[in-house]
Every structure is written in C-alpha cells, then in structure tokens.
Design an enzyme around this catalytic site. Structure first.
Site, PDB file in Angstrom:
ATOM      1  N   ASP A   1       0.967  -1.271   0.055  1.00 13.35           N
ATOM      2  CA  ASP A   1      -0.071  -0.043  -0.069  1.00 13.35           C
ATOM      3  C   ASP A   1       0.756   1.340   0.091  1.00 13.35           C
ATOM      4  OD1 ASP A   1      -2.750  -0.994  -0.081  1.00 13.35           O
ATOM      5  OD2 ASP A   1      -2.812  -1.395   2.161  1.00 13.35           O
TER       6      ASP A   1
ATOM      7  N   ARG B   1      -1.075  -0.882  -8.681  1.00 18.36           N
ATOM      8  CA  ARG B   1      -2.486  -0.659  -8.277  1.00 18.36           C
ATOM      9  C   ARG B   1      -2.640   0.814  -8.479  1.00 18.36           C
ATOM     10  NH1 ARG B   1      -3.412  -1.928  -2.691  1.00 18.36           N
ATOM     11  NH2 ARG B   1      -4.219  -4.127  -3.181  1.00 18.36           N
TER      12      ARG B   1
END
Length: 302
Positions: free
Chosen positions: A132, A182
């Site tokens: 992340d 992502r």
C-alpha cells in the site's frame, strides 16, 4: 470541506480515542471492515469467492512506533497465509501491506526484513503481496523497499496515488514487464505543493496514469469505484489479454457492480480486517459524502 477535516481526524490520537469509544453500531464498521479477527476475514473471503471475486487482504494497522508491534503485524500476516492455505483459499489471493505497520518509521531495515518474511510466506502459499502507498512522505521509502523486494520476489506489487504530482513519473518507471501496479486516486490529506486538489484534476491525473499503465507491459490494477473511470479503463484495455489487468474495489462499496464486473473481468475486493480499524474507517468516510451520511444516520436510527 468535510473531507480534509476527516482526513486530519484520521491522524489524531484524540479523535481516535473519542470515535473508538463511541457506542457505534456494529453495522457501521462492518460496512467497510470484514471483522475484528482472522476468522471473520476468512468468512468474507469464502463469501466473495462464491461470487467469483478475488481478494486482497489487509490486516489493519499503521504508523507503528514499537518494534514489538511491528513484529506482531508481521506475525498476523504469517497466520493469515497459513489459514488461507489450510482452507484452500490462498490460490489467486493477494495481501495488502502497509510498510508503516511493519516499522517503516523505525531505524534500520526492520520494515524491509518483516516485508521479506511476509513475501516468502505468501509465495509458499501461492499468494502475492501488494505494498500500500501511504502519505507522500513515505513514497521514496516505499519504492526503495519495493525494488529490494522485487530482487527476490518479482511479483510484489505497489499502489500509486494519482493525486500526487510525482506519480506520472513513478508510473513510467513502474510500467515495465510483469510489474503489478494498483492505481488509486488517493485517500490522504496532502498539500497542494505535492498533490492535485480538485476532483477534476485528480480524475485527469488518474486517466493519464491509466494510459501509461495500459500501454506498458506490466499488470495494471484499476482500483476505482467511479463508473466513468471504469468505462475509460475498459476502453483503454481493449486489445489486452483479459488476464493482463484487473479491477479492484473496496469491501462493502458497490457490491453489485463488483459482481457485474466479475462476469467479464478479473475483479478483486480489498478486504480489511482487524481491531485497529480507525484510520481506515475515517478515510472511507472522507472519500464520499454518502459514507458520512451512512455513519451519521446510524446514530439517528438507534
């Protein structure tokens, strides 16, 4: 005006104590979080799998300042991989990892060492890992760690926030063969000096990033709930093999659309779980007014 306040509250220990002590109905937190423990997360994975949805699991926690807590977070991921493998749920699954939860702010390479342990265990279970991306102060450290991890685990992915002005340059560097990226809009309060502020600016930056990824040789992961972004991404992906990209959405948001996309695309759901839900929860409230209305309505309807 409310979003910046909510994002600031996500980093406030005083607000954390206030909100977590409120008698929140379980339904409010459960809208966005699969549960407090691994058992609840496994139940969510099974349910999503029945609808043809893949998952990425996030053991909630961030901004760890104690080595023991960083090690505990690593161990929670190791238990997750073991349980998913034992339950026949590991195939095709991914784990989302915040380096700040592994000790990114602590001296030395503690976070890197923990991340290596996590990646090795994920690989043994047949899973992947995606790092992340947190606020802009952590980007360089995260990308540096990514490079070191990919030396041994080339399938490690990373999230990139379109709202950051530097992201187009980062995406050019990350769009190489096999690179899992992502692309998200961004969910942190950032200054105008480093991030686009207006919704239209962020949307345009997202589309520019999509073009870079779809033209590259990597594996784009389109993380958005925006119908227009999804439409644009589908058009940009025309001609690519279906297995060369995927869509991603958050647990509890646009569930019907997740199932619809899964009929023709690979669709992955970001499944957070754990007791340390506060920061994640506040960012979800800040993203959309409807989420805040849902939160406030729970008190009126008690």
């Amino acid at each position: 005006m409310l979003s910046p306040l909510l994002l600031a509250a996500a980093r406030s220990e005083r607000m954390r104590g206030l909100v977590t002590s409120m008698p929140l109905t379980r339904g409010v937190v459960d809208r966005f979080v699969a549960g407090d423990d691994l058992g609840a997360a496994l139940g969510a994975v099974r349910e999503l799998g029945r609808d043809g949805l893949d998952v990425t699991l996030d053991h909630l926690g961030e901004h760890t300042r104690e080595p023991a807590q960083a090690a505990a977070t690593r161990d929670a991921y190791l238990r997750m991989f073991e349980a998913l493998d034992a339950g026949g749920l590991a195939g095709g699954a991914d784990a989302s990892v915040k380096l700040s939860a592994l000790g990114q702010a602590l001296p030395g390479e503690l976070a890197l060492d923990h991340a290596r342990d996590i990646c090795a265990a994920a690989g043994r279970a047949g899973m992947t890992v995606t790092l992340d991306m947190e606020d802009h102060t952590t980007v360089d450290s995260t990308l540096e760690t990514l490079g070191k991890l990919r030396a041994d685990f080339p399938w490690v992915g990373v999230a990139v926030q379109a709202m950051l002005r530097r992201s187009e340059s980062d995406l050019r560097d990350l769009a190489g063969h096999g690179s899992r990226v992502r692309l998200v809009k961004g969910a942190y309060a950032e200054p105008a000096s480093v991030a686009f502020q207006g919704r239209r600016e962020v949307d345009r930056a997202y589309v520019r990033g999509l073009r870079l990824l779809m033209r590259g040789d990597g594996y784009p992961m389109v993380a958005s709930h925006d119908p227009r972004i999804i439409e644009i991404a589908s058009a940009l992906a025309a001609g690519r093999p279906p297995a060369s990209y995927e869509f991603q959405m958050l647990y509890g948001i646009r569930a019907a659309e997740q199932r619809r996309l899964a009929e023709a695309h690979r669709m992955r759901v970001y499944v957070p779980y754990g007791a340390d839900w506060y920061g994640y929860f506040m960012r979800r409230l800040a993203e959309r007014p409807a989420n805040l209305v849902f939160f406030l309505r729970s008190f009126v309807s008690r």
